[in-house]
Write a protein that holds these residues in place. Sequence first.
Motif, PDB file in Angstrom:
ATOM      1  N   PRO A 128      60.952 -30.196  -4.615  1.00  0.00           N
ATOM      2  CA  PRO A 128      61.725 -30.122  -3.364  1.00  0.00           C
ATOM      3  C   PRO A 128      63.218 -30.393  -3.567  1.00  0.00           C
ATOM      4  O   PRO A 128      64.060 -29.711  -2.988  1.00  0.00           O
ATOM      5  CB  PRO A 128      61.082 -31.190  -2.475  1.00  0.00           C
ATOM      6  CG  PRO A 128      59.697 -31.338  -2.999  1.00  0.00           C
ATOM      7  CD  PRO A 128      59.827 -31.121  -4.489  1.00  0.00           C
ATOM      8  N   THR A 129      63.540 -31.348  -4.412  1.00  0.00           N
ATOM      9  CA  THR A 129      64.947 -31.654  -4.684  1.00  0.00           C
ATOM     10  C   THR A 129      65.614 -30.493  -5.411  1.00  0.00           C
ATOM     11  O   THR A 129      66.765 -30.155  -5.133  1.00  0.00           O
ATOM     12  CB  THR A 129      65.065 -32.948  -5.514  1.00  0.00           C
ATOM     13  OG1 THR A 129      64.430 -34.005  -4.789  1.00  0.00           O
ATOM     14  CG2 THR A 129      66.511 -33.311  -5.786  1.00  0.00           C
ATOM     15  N   GLN A 130      64.890 -29.867  -6.343  1.00  0.00           N
ATOM     16  CA  GLN A 130      65.427 -28.704  -7.047  1.00  0.00           C
ATOM     17  C   GLN A 130      65.726 -27.571  -6.065  1.00  0.00           C
ATOM     18  O   GLN A 130      66.759 -26.902  -6.182  1.00  0.00           O
ATOM     19  CB  GLN A 130      64.452 -28.221  -8.116  1.00  0.00           C
ATOM     20  CG  GLN A 130      64.277 -29.182  -9.261  1.00  0.00           C
ATOM     21  CD  GLN A 130      63.183 -28.727 -10.219  1.00  0.00           C
ATOM     22  OE1 GLN A 130      62.684 -27.609 -10.147  1.00  0.00           O
ATOM     23  NE2 GLN A 130      62.804 -29.610 -11.123  1.00  0.00           N
ATOM     24  N   CYS A 131      64.842 -27.368  -5.098  1.00  0.00           N
ATOM     25  CA  CYS A 131      65.065 -26.317  -4.088  1.00  0.00           C
ATOM     26  C   CYS A 131      66.286 -26.632  -3.237  1.00  0.00           C
ATOM     27  O   CYS A 131      67.100 -25.748  -2.951  1.00  0.00           O
ATOM     28  CB  CYS A 131      63.830 -26.158  -3.208  1.00  0.00           C
ATOM     29  SG  CYS A 131      62.429 -25.415  -4.059  1.00  0.00           S
ATOM     30  N   GLU A 132      66.432 -27.881  -2.829  1.00  0.00           N
ATOM     31  CA  GLU A 132      67.599 -28.272  -2.030  1.00  0.00           C
ATOM     32  C   GLU A 132      68.887 -28.062  -2.816  1.00  0.00           C
ATOM     33  O   GLU A 132      69.883 -27.571  -2.273  1.00  0.00           O
ATOM     34  CB  GLU A 132      67.476 -29.733  -1.607  1.00  0.00           C
ATOM     35  CG  GLU A 132      66.407 -29.974  -0.562  1.00  0.00           C
ATOM     36  CD  GLU A 132      66.140 -31.459  -0.314  1.00  0.00           C
ATOM     37  OE1 GLU A 132      66.694 -32.317  -1.044  1.00  0.00           O
ATOM     38  OE2 GLU A 132      65.360 -31.755   0.602  1.00  0.00           O
ATOM     39  N   THR A 133      68.880 -28.427  -4.085  1.00  0.00           N
ATOM     40  CA  THR A 133      70.056 -28.251  -4.932  1.00  0.00           C
ATOM     41  C   THR A 133      70.383 -26.766  -5.099  1.00  0.00           C
ATOM     42  O   THR A 133      71.542 -26.361  -4.995  1.00  0.00           O
ATOM     43  CB  THR A 133      69.833 -28.900  -6.311  1.00  0.00           C
ATOM     44  OG1 THR A 133      69.579 -30.297  -6.122  1.00  0.00           O
ATOM     45  CG2 THR A 133      71.042 -28.724  -7.219  1.00  0.00           C
ATOM     46  N   ALA A 134      69.363 -25.945  -5.345  1.00  0.00           N
ATOM     47  CA  ALA A 134      69.573 -24.508  -5.501  1.00  0.00           C
ATOM     48  C   ALA A 134      70.152 -23.893  -4.231  1.00  0.00           C
ATOM     49  O   ALA A 134      71.069 -23.066  -4.296  1.00  0.00           O
ATOM     50  CB  ALA A 134      68.262 -23.821  -5.872  1.00  0.00           C
ATOM     51  N   LEU A 135      69.661 -24.318  -3.089  1.00  0.00           N
ATOM     52  CA  LEU A 135      70.164 -23.792  -1.817  1.00  0.00           C
ATOM     53  C   LEU A 135      71.622 -24.188  -1.601  1.00  0.00           C
ATOM     54  O   LEU A 135      72.448 -23.363  -1.192  1.00  0.00           O
ATOM     55  CB  LEU A 135      69.298 -24.290  -0.660  1.00  0.00           C
ATOM     56  CG  LEU A 135      69.630 -23.739   0.714  1.00  0.00           C
ATOM     57  CD1 LEU A 135      69.535 -22.219   0.739  1.00  0.00           C
ATOM     58  CD2 LEU A 135      68.699 -24.343   1.752  1.00  0.00           C
TER      59      LEU A 135
END
Length: 107
Positions: A26-33
Amino acid sequence: MHQFDDKSFVTALDPKGMLQLYTDFPTQCETALRIAKEVPLPFGGKPDNVVLTGMGGSAAGGDFVRAIIDSHGKVPFLVNRDYTMPNWVGSGTLVFATSYSGNTEET
């Protein structure tokens, strides 16, 4: 308590660190966004369509994204696993060329 509920037990059997990758997702997705929102698209607004191209595991993330886009997106999204692009790809297409290894010749 089951042994699989014990993080140290699972970690000892997880040499590739998959549990940590799973919990960090989830943190990786937030960072990518956040990063994606900072990058201006060369053609202005939203693209006509999106293509993620890659072979094998390099395109696996595209399957995940396509499932989300199919149910919530506003533009067509294709995962391309070929050496060539579809004929309709053009200047309004946003293309993600992916390579897990960084040495994939078709990318």
